[in-house]
Design a protein around this motif. Structure first.
Motif, PDB file in Angstrom:
ATOM      1  N   ILE A 112      37.779  94.388  26.169  1.00  0.00           N
ATOM      2  CA  ILE A 112      36.343  94.490  25.924  1.00  0.00           C
ATOM      3  C   ILE A 112      35.610  93.868  27.106  1.00  0.00           C
ATOM      4  CG2 ILE A 112      34.431  93.770  24.441  1.00  0.00           C
ATOM      5  CD1 ILE A 112      36.488  93.721  22.117  1.00  0.00           C
ATOM      6  N   VAL A 113      34.727  94.632  27.688  1.00  0.00           N
ATOM      7  CA  VAL A 113      33.981  94.154  28.856  1.00  0.00           C
ATOM      8  C   VAL A 113      32.487  94.347  28.620  1.00  0.00           C
ATOM      9  CG1 VAL A 113      35.832  94.607  30.502  1.00  0.00           C
ATOM     10  CG2 VAL A 113      34.200  96.402  30.001  1.00  0.00           C
ATOM     11  N   GLN A 114      31.713  93.575  29.340  1.00  0.00           N
ATOM     12  CA  GLN A 114      30.264  93.701  29.231  1.00  0.00           C
ATOM     13  C   GLN A 114      29.752  94.539  30.401  1.00  0.00           C
ATOM     14  OE1 GLN A 114      28.237  89.981  28.936  1.00  0.00           O
ATOM     15  NE2 GLN A 114      26.439  90.906  28.026  1.00  0.00           N
ATOM     16  N   ARG A 115      29.004  95.597  30.058  1.00  0.00           N
ATOM     17  CA  ARG A 115      28.441  96.463  31.087  1.00  0.00           C
ATOM     18  C   ARG A 115      27.239  95.785  31.720  1.00  0.00           C
ATOM     19  NH1 ARG A 115      28.273 101.692  27.370  1.00  0.00           N
ATOM     20  NH2 ARG A 115      26.202 100.841  27.105  1.00  0.00           N
ATOM     21  N   ALA A 116      26.752  96.341  32.813  1.00  0.00           N
ATOM     22  CA  ALA A 116      25.626  95.778  33.543  1.00  0.00           C
ATOM     23  C   ALA A 116      24.374  95.680  32.664  1.00  0.00           C
ATOM     24  CB  ALA A 116      25.330  96.609  34.781  1.00  0.00           C
ATOM     25  N   ASP A 117      24.211  96.619  31.703  1.00  0.00           N
ATOM     26  CA  ASP A 117      23.030  96.583  30.845  1.00  0.00           C
ATOM     27  C   ASP A 117      23.197  95.620  29.666  1.00  0.00           C
ATOM     28  OD1 ASP A 117      24.770  97.920  29.159  1.00  0.00           O
ATOM     29  OD2 ASP A 117      23.564  99.731  28.991  1.00  0.00           O
ATOM     30  N   LEU A 148      28.354  95.995  25.221  1.00  0.00           N
ATOM     31  CA  LEU A 148      29.804  95.837  25.265  1.00  0.00           C
ATOM     32  C   LEU A 148      30.466  97.187  25.329  1.00  0.00           C
ATOM     33  CD1 LEU A 148      30.434  92.990  22.696  1.00  0.00           C
ATOM     34  CD2 LEU A 148      30.280  92.827  25.160  1.00  0.00           C
ATOM     35  N   ASP A 149      31.536  97.265  26.044  1.00  0.00           N
ATOM     36  CA  ASP A 149      32.296  98.489  26.212  1.00  0.00           C
ATOM     37  C   ASP A 149      33.770  98.114  26.279  1.00  0.00           C
ATOM     38  OD1 ASP A 149      32.843 101.155  26.533  1.00  0.00           O
ATOM     39  OD2 ASP A 149      31.808 101.377  28.440  1.00  0.00           O
ATOM     40  N   THR A 150      34.624  99.061  26.354  1.00  0.00           N
ATOM     41  CA  THR A 150      36.049  98.789  26.518  1.00  0.00           C
ATOM     42  C   THR A 150      36.512  99.402  27.813  1.00  0.00           C
ATOM     43  OG1 THR A 150      36.685 100.743  25.263  1.00  0.00           O
ATOM     44  CG2 THR A 150      36.526  98.686  24.048  1.00  0.00           C
ATOM     45  N   LYS A 151      37.516  98.770  28.393  1.00  0.00           N
ATOM     46  CA  LYS A 151      38.133  99.355  29.569  1.00  0.00           C
ATOM     47  C   LYS A 151      39.515  99.856  29.166  1.00  0.00           C
ATOM     48  CE  LYS A 151      40.024  95.001  31.245  1.00  0.00           C
ATOM     49  NZ  LYS A 151      40.095  94.034  32.311  1.00  0.00           N
TER      50      LYS A 151
END
Length: 77
Positions: A62-67, A70-73
């Protein structure tokens, strides 16, 4: 025996492992039963550790996008 372990959830495997440990600690099992229980317990422990590693990998993905969302890689298998 290990086939049914593979289909268990983490919680199911952990609950059975706890029952086995209590049984072994009680010291009331015959030697062969204790050995069989210990072998199954070892397989359950391995299964639980595998499930935990997979869960940890998912959390780490789980990663945090620039905006800020939360998203997943994608993680390698």
């Amino acid at each position: 025996m290990s086939g049914d372990i593979a289909s268990m959830s983490f919680e199911e495997a952990l609950a059975e492992l706890e029952r086995i440990v209590k049984g072994l600690e009680g010291g009331q099992l015959k030697l062969e039963d204790a050995i069989t229980a210990y072998e199954r317990g070892a397989a359950l422990r391995e299964h639980c550790e595998s499930k935990l590693r997979a869960a940890e990998a998912r959390v780490q993905a789980i990663v945090q996008r620039a905006d800020g969302a939360l998203d997943t890689k994608k993680i390698a298998d």
